[in-house]
Scaffold this motif. Structure first.
Motif, mmCIF file in Angstrom:
data_model
loop_
_atom_site.group_PDB
_atom_site.id
_atom_site.type_symbol
_atom_site.label_atom_id
_atom_site.label_comp_id
_atom_site.label_asym_id
_atom_site.label_seq_id
_atom_site.Cartn_x
_atom_site.Cartn_y
_atom_site.Cartn_z
ATOM 1 N N VAL A 204 0.568 -1.332 -0.296
ATOM 2 C CA VAL A 204 0.107 -0.058 0.217
ATOM 3 C C VAL A 204 0.573 1.194 0.003
ATOM 4 N N ALA A 205 1.628 1.197 0.745
ATOM 5 C CA ALA A 205 3.175 2.793 1.308
ATOM 6 C C ALA A 205 3.443 2.922 0.015
ATOM 7 N N GLY A 206 3.519 1.622 -1.042
ATOM 8 C CA GLY A 206 4.185 1.435 -1.751
ATOM 9 C C GLY A 206 3.983 2.114 -2.867
ATOM 10 N N VAL A 207 2.449 1.272 -3.086
ATOM 11 C CA VAL A 207 1.734 2.231 -4.714
ATOM 12 C C VAL A 207 1.198 3.543 -4.818
ATOM 13 N N GLY A 208 1.358 4.114 -3.111
ATOM 14 C CA GLY A 208 0.973 5.698 -2.726
ATOM 15 C C GLY A 208 2.344 6.548 -2.901
ATOM 16 N N ALA A 209 3.357 6.129 -2.771
ATOM 17 C CA ALA A 209 4.410 6.563 -3.101
ATOM 18 C C ALA A 209 4.754 6.777 -4.621
ATOM 19 N N LEU A 210 4.881 5.666 -5.170
ATOM 20 C CA LEU A 210 4.776 5.668 -6.926
ATOM 21 C C LEU A 210 3.694 7.001 -7.187
ATOM 22 N N PHE A 211 2.641 6.956 -6.877
ATOM 23 C CA PHE A 211 1.707 7.920 -7.174
ATOM 24 C C PHE A 211 2.022 9.108 -7.165
ATOM 25 N N LEU A 212 3.083 9.583 -5.573
ATOM 26 C CA LEU A 212 2.794 10.933 -5.188
ATOM 27 C C LEU A 212 4.498 11.342 -6.853
ATOM 28 N N LEU A 213 4.760 10.706 -7.268
ATOM 29 C CA LEU A 213 5.999 10.346 -7.070
ATOM 30 C C LEU A 213 5.930 10.359 -8.823
ATOM 31 N N GLN A 214 4.743 10.283 -9.005
ATOM 32 C CA GLN A 214 3.975 10.130 -10.481
ATOM 33 C C GLN A 214 3.616 11.892 -10.859
ATOM 34 N N ASN A 215 2.961 12.181 -10.205
ATOM 35 C CA ASN A 215 2.536 13.487 -9.641
ATOM 36 C C ASN A 215 3.702 14.511 -9.673
ATOM 37 N N ALA A 216 3.958 14.294 -8.596
ATOM 38 C CA ALA A 216 5.438 15.727 -8.975
ATOM 39 C C ALA A 216 6.294 15.607 -10.073
ATOM 40 N N LEU A 217 6.503 14.305 -10.981
ATOM 41 C CA LEU A 217 7.117 14.490 -12.222
ATOM 42 C C LEU A 217 6.572 15.574 -12.954
ATOM 43 N N GLN A 218 5.370 15.040 -12.847
ATOM 44 C CA GLN A 218 4.357 16.056 -14.211
ATOM 45 C C GLN A 218 4.043 17.546 -13.521
ATOM 46 N N ALA A 219 4.376 17.854 -12.517
ATOM 47 C CA ALA A 219 3.937 18.950 -11.651
ATOM 48 C C ALA A 219 4.926 19.857 -11.942
ATOM 49 N N GLY A 220 6.482 19.427 -12.161
ATOM 50 C CA GLY A 220 7.642 19.956 -12.846
ATOM 51 C C GLY A 220 8.765 19.733 -12.822
ATOM 52 N N SER A 221 9.492 20.049 -12.934
ATOM 53 C CA SER A 221 11.413 19.914 -13.505
ATOM 54 C C SER A 221 11.673 18.767 -12.476
ATOM 55 N N LEU A 222 12.574 17.644 -12.800
ATOM 56 C CA LEU A 222 13.390 16.940 -12.117
ATOM 57 C C LEU A 222 13.778 17.334 -11.728
ATOM 58 N N VAL A 223 14.851 18.465 -11.314
ATOM 59 C CA VAL A 223 15.901 19.730 -11.099
ATOM 60 C C VAL A 223 14.811 19.906 -8.699
ATOM 61 N N ALA A 224 13.884 20.494 -9.572
ATOM 62 C CA ALA A 224 13.358 20.132 -8.307
ATOM 63 C C ALA A 224 12.713 18.749 -7.540
ATOM 64 N N VAL A 225 12.372 18.322 -8.437
ATOM 65 C CA VAL A 225 11.821 17.342 -7.785
ATOM 66 C C VAL A 225 12.748 15.926 -7.197
ATOM 67 N N GLN A 226 14.098 15.875 -8.121
ATOM 68 C CA GLN A 226 14.713 14.679 -7.320
ATOM 69 C C GLN A 226 15.787 14.897 -6.468
ATOM 70 N N PRO A 227 16.383 16.079 -5.754
ATOM 71 C CA PRO A 227 17.365 16.441 -4.429
ATOM 72 C C PRO A 227 15.946 16.269 -3.456
#
Length: 288
Positions: A204-227
């Motif tokens: 459950v936690a893994g799927v939730g984290a994956l969902f959040l990551l997809q939205n993070a990558l969709q929302a902005g640049s990799l420079v903002a997400v990766q650090p």
């Protein structure tokens, strides 16, 4: 050490998966953000499916690493995922690696070496009692709720950074649950593992984290997400290791080189995430 080897393999798989998922997610319209329909669009893209396959490989390697070593040692090693992935991408595409990219690689790897050597995470136990898990889950839920509330009013890279940190927290919780589940496997065999709520909590936690990551990558640049994703996962995992599993890290003046290592890692992540290779593009030829 087996745990270090499998942690490195996890970093390689996860890093490649992140870049592939970014390539798929960047073409999704903003109106699909924070909706289940986002997954529907991504499922139709082979690049995203390849990234998910690597996530599965990473999960198996991570389970082995966590079963054989402290979470405060294993999870920080995952900061290697971005530099390793970019170097492999450059090799595969026969793209020359520019000096700036090498500087980023050196900063991340050097920062990790300094941080882990000064922290020297050791010890710990496998099982966590129910009362401790209750407190940890409530605290984690409150932290995630605060990040998501802030992300709803933010835009662009600010939103991406907040969601990236929320994803990092989810991945750290996934690792903690996985480590506890693997401890029950060691103690009671397959039957104990299959009846442990931690096993299903990991999913459950893994799927939730994956969902959040997809939205993070969709929302902005990799420079903002990766650090935020990289450092957040490492730091929160250390907190879980110390508070849940009784692992020990050096404190006192040792915090100074640890902080210096984190600064190097953060600077290196920014440099690497700005590379064209991080976006799946070729480095420009010299003189262009």
């Amino acid at each position: 050490m087996i745990s270090v080897l499998f942690a490195v393999l996890t970093a390689l798989s996860n890093g490649t998966a992140t870049v592939l998922q970014r390539q798929a997610a960047r073409g999704i319209p903003d109106r699909e953000a924070m909706r289940l329909s986002l997954f529907g669009r991504l499922l139709r893209q082979r690049v995203w499916l390849a990234g998910i396959a690597l996530v599965v490989v990473a999960a198996v390697c991570q389970a082995v690493a966590l079963a054989t070593g402290p979470i405060a040692l294993v999870q920080p090693i995952f900061v290697l995922e971005l530099p390793a992935t970019l170097l492999i991408a450059g090799l595969i595409t026969r793209t020359p690696v520019r000096p700036r990219l090498w500087a980023g690689v050196a900063a991340v790897t050097g920062g990790l070496a300094v941080a882990l050597a000064s922290a020297d995470p050791v010890g710990g136990h496998g099982g966590v009692d129910g009362a401790t898990w209750t407190v940890a889950l409530l605290a984690t839920g409150a932290f995630e709720a605060a990040l998501l509330t802030a992300a709803r009013t933010a835009r662009g890279d600010a939103r991406a950074a907040l969601l990236g940190l929320a994803a990092a927290c989810g991945y750290s919780l996934t690792a903690a649950l996985m480590k506890d589940a693997m401890a029950r496997l060691d103690a009671g065999g397959v039957g104990a593992l299959l009846t442990a709520w931690q096993l299903y909590g990991t999913a459950v936690a893994g799927v939730g984290a994956l969902f959040l990551l997809q939205n993070a990558l969709q929302a902005g640049s990799l420079v903002a997400v990766q650090p935020m994703l990289t450092l957040g996962d490492a730091l929160i995992s250390v907190c879980f290791g110390v508070t849940l599993f009784g692992e020990h890290v050096r404190t006192g003046w040792w915090l100074l080189p640890q902080l210096a290592g984190l600064v190097l890692i953060a600077a290196g992540c920014v440099v690497l995430a700005r590379s064209p290779l991080a976006a799946g593009e070729r480095e420009p030829a010299p003189g262009t």
